[in-house]
Each structure stands twice: as C-alpha cells, then as structure tokens.
Scaffold this motif. Sequence first.
Motif, PDB file in Angstrom:
ATOM      1  N   ASN A   1      23.501  -1.495 -63.172  1.00  0.00           N
ATOM      2  CA  ASN A   1      23.546  -2.960 -63.184  1.00  0.00           C
ATOM      3  C   ASN A   1      24.960  -3.502 -63.321  1.00  0.00           C
ATOM      4  O   ASN A   1      25.179  -4.709 -63.128  1.00  0.00           O
ATOM      5  N   ASN A   2      25.906  -2.644 -63.641  1.00  0.00           N
ATOM      6  CA  ASN A   2      27.294  -3.083 -63.799  1.00  0.00           C
ATOM      7  C   ASN A   2      28.171  -2.723 -62.602  1.00  0.00           C
ATOM      8  O   ASN A   2      29.385  -2.940 -62.640  1.00  0.00           O
TER       9      ASN A   2
ATOM     10  N   HIS B   1      28.430  -4.170 -59.754  1.00  0.00           N
ATOM     11  CA  HIS B   1      29.023  -5.339 -59.103  1.00  0.00           C
ATOM     12  C   HIS B   1      30.296  -5.831 -59.788  1.00  0.00           C
ATOM     13  O   HIS B   1      31.128  -6.498 -59.167  1.00  0.00           O
ATOM     14  N   SER B   2      30.449  -5.502 -61.061  1.00  0.00           N
ATOM     15  CA  SER B   2      31.609  -5.991 -61.815  1.00  0.00           C
ATOM     16  C   SER B   2      32.834  -5.091 -61.676  1.00  0.00           C
ATOM     17  O   SER B   2      33.904  -5.419 -62.197  1.00  0.00           O
ATOM     18  N   GLN B   3      32.680  -3.970 -60.974  1.00  0.00           N
ATOM     19  CA  GLN B   3      33.785  -3.039 -60.813  1.00  0.00           C
ATOM     20  C   GLN B   3      34.634  -3.398 -59.593  1.00  0.00           C
ATOM     21  O   GLN B   3      34.134  -3.936 -58.608  1.00  0.00           O
ATOM     22  N   LYS B   4      35.912  -3.072 -59.667  1.00  0.00           N
ATOM     23  CA  LYS B   4      36.788  -3.261 -58.520  1.00  0.00           C
ATOM     24  C   LYS B   4      36.393  -2.278 -57.435  1.00  0.00           C
ATOM     25  O   LYS B   4      36.293  -1.081 -57.670  1.00  0.00           O
TER      26      LYS B   4
ATOM     27  N   MET C   1      26.696  -8.428 -54.298  1.00  0.00           N
ATOM     28  CA  MET C   1      27.235  -9.291 -55.358  1.00  0.00           C
ATOM     29  C   MET C   1      28.746  -9.102 -55.496  1.00  0.00           C
ATOM     30  O   MET C   1      29.462 -10.029 -55.891  1.00  0.00           O
ATOM     31  N   ALA C   2      29.211  -7.902 -55.168  1.00  0.00           N
ATOM     32  CA  ALA C   2      30.645  -7.601 -55.250  1.00  0.00           C
ATOM     33  C   ALA C   2      31.383  -7.987 -53.968  1.00  0.00           C
ATOM     34  O   ALA C   2      32.589  -7.730 -53.844  1.00  0.00           O
TER      35      ALA C   2
ATOM     36  N   GLU D   1      23.561   1.455 -66.396  1.00  0.00           N
ATOM     37  CA  GLU D   1      24.915   1.212 -65.892  1.00  0.00           C
ATOM     38  C   GLU D   1      24.962   0.837 -64.407  1.00  0.00           C
ATOM     39  O   GLU D   1      25.937   0.245 -63.952  1.00  0.00           O
TER      40      GLU D   1
ATOM     41  N   GLN E   1      23.773  -4.912 -55.705  1.00  0.00           N
ATOM     42  CA  GLN E   1      24.991  -4.850 -56.510  1.00  0.00           C
ATOM     43  C   GLN E   1      26.243  -4.930 -55.629  1.00  0.00           C
ATOM     44  O   GLN E   1      27.203  -5.630 -55.958  1.00  0.00           O
TER      45      GLN E   1
END
Length: 389
Positions: free
Chosen positions: A19-20, A22-25, A56-57, A17, A53
């Motif tokens: 790895n995820n 960067h996709s979070q607000k 990336m965000a 998780e 990460q």
Amino acid sequence: MSFQMYVPTRTLFGVGELNNLHSQKMPGKKAMIVISNGKSTRSNYYLDRTEEQLNMAGVETVLFDKVEANPLKSTVMDGSLFARENNCDFIVALGGGSVMDASKAMAIMSTNDGDLWDYVSSGTGKGKAIANTPLPIVAITTTAGTGSETDYGAVITNAETKEKTGIVHESLFPYLAIVDPELMTTVPPKFTAYQGFDALFHSVEGYISNKANVMSDMVGITAIENVSRNLERAVKDGNDLEAREKIAFGNYLSGIEMCVGSTSSQHSLEHAMSAYHQDLPHGAGLIILSKAYFTFFIERNVCHEKFIKMAKAMGMEDAKEPMDFINALTKLQEACGVSDLKMSDYGIKPEEFKMMAENAMSTMGFLFTCDRISLTIEDCISIYEKSYK
C-alpha cells in the motif's frame, strides 16, 4: 573477520507495505509489469492493487504475463522485445522467484543487443560484458523462496542446450523491493513448503561453504532459525501472518547471504535436474537431494560444529552430533508433508545421473568451487543415486 557486502536495494518490509508503493520515488514513467502465466496474481487482486499503486504514482503500465516456472530464455527474449516495443523505462516484477529472475534477464536484454546467452559466463555462454545499463527493477515478491528481491542474480533455462544457470551483475540489484507477507498467504501448502526449503537451503549451503564469513554466518543462522521454526505453521495455516512474516524475513536474509557469501553445489545439482525436467519445482528438487547431499559432507568431517549449530537453530536444543542436523531436517520435511517426494514422479531416471552430473559441473561449475571439499563426477552421481526413489 574480513568480508565484502554490497546490497543497495531499498526495501519496504512488512504486512501491508504494498500500500506504500505509490509514495516511493519511481525510477521511470512507464513500467512493464511482469507476472507469471498462472492465474493467482490476477485472481488474488495483486495485479490490480499494483497497477493502482503505480497509477497513483503517475506511472503508465503495460503487462507481460508469460513467465513460466523455471523461466526460459525464449520467454526472456519475448519480454525484452515487448519492453522495447512499448518504450518501457523500468520493469515491475510481481511474483515469485521465476518472475523476478526473468525480469532481471529481461532488464538486460531490453537495453543490450543479441541473445541472453551472449552475456552468460558459464556453460555455452559467450561471457560478453553487459555494455548498456539494464532497465531498473521494482521487485514485489509474492512468495518466500528465492531471495531474488534482495540479490543481483538471475537463473534462466536455455531449452535448446539444456542448461539452467545464473547471470550475475551488480546492475541487477532491484531499485526497490517490497516484501509484504500479506501477498504470500494465498500460496498453496506444498508450494509454501517448496519455497520455504529453497530459502532455508540458500543459508544452509552458505553456512557450510568455503565463502562463509562472520557476516554471512550471522545472516545465515538467523535465516535458518526464522524459516525452519515457522515453516510448518505456514504450511498448515497459510493465513498465519506471524509465521509468513518470519519466513519472509528469513528468505530476505537468505538473499543477503548470497550477496555476502555464496550457495554451494547442491544448487548446481538441482539446476541440472530441472534443466532436463522443466516441471520439477526448484524447491522440490532441493528437498529430494538435501539429506544425501549434506550427509556427504558430514561423513567427510566437514565443519561438524556448524552442522550442530544449525540443528540447534532449527529447534533441536540438545543437538550434539552433526547428524542431528539431518534428523532436524528430516523432521521438518515430514512435518511439512514433503518427505516422500520422488525423482521418479517427475520422470527422472537413474540412467540420467551421469549426464546430469556432467551438466551440473559444466553449466554451474562455479558453485562447486564454493564447497569445502571438491566433489567428483562420481560423488555427484552417488548423491543422485542415494536421493532416488
């Protein structure tokens, strides 16, 4: 069946998780990443991966890498000054319980004036209200021990006053938590055991406390089962991801247990030990105390059925007596190689017991109010004495 529950943290749980992230607000644009003063976060590339990460965000980062085990108030104050000087608008806590607790305290002092002990409500703390909202926190846990990624408290040591106590505030719930068991595979065996028993005792204490309710019981017994039935496997094979994941789940639940229920005075007694002996790992201190502490309540006929249920949750299916819990606990400690821990190995002496008992009651007396029967100073000293080797 009454209970109150408030756990607002968004949590990503499971292998991979991180790895995820960067996709979070994100709660801000510039983060202070907080790590320990050790080497593992860097050498295992958890820091590099987290920085990647966040980049990336679209988040800029600075690093504070000075948190010790049993984090000190002085370190908290240094970290909060660093956050202010670098204009950080949120904190990323990357590490174990010490890092997450220190980060929560830094979050307070990054937006509020004065000294951390101004806002501590127990012991010599001044009990001032937190006037300004603390910085948001993203908690990325690399251990399974404290449940600090779930809860709204932080435990800090004041070296000047020899107090180790908690500060609790609803604004300290992490904004986001990542519980990725993949980050826990590199924890050495003895620390896997110390942390696992810490997680276990959060729920054991909560299960027998006078704050227990239907929700905390459901959460607590599930945590006890997941941690106790998998800890030996994780200690013997750190790469056993199935075991790591179940312990991480139990630890996460133990954090929730502390939000909907409470721990008890065992934690106060241990905090007094490590307040005077900084090198004592919290989980090790709890292990040392545990058999004498829980036997104290069993001998006084406190919630016998619950002790039997916990023994069964730990794998002793034919448990019939409350002391079967102590037998199950002893067996687990032996299997994990921690049954021979000694207070004397950490410099603790019997002549300190009265001082530590008084410290526990004055500094973290609020946890004594969660016990089903009241402990006296003499009771606390007796528990220390029976735990001593």
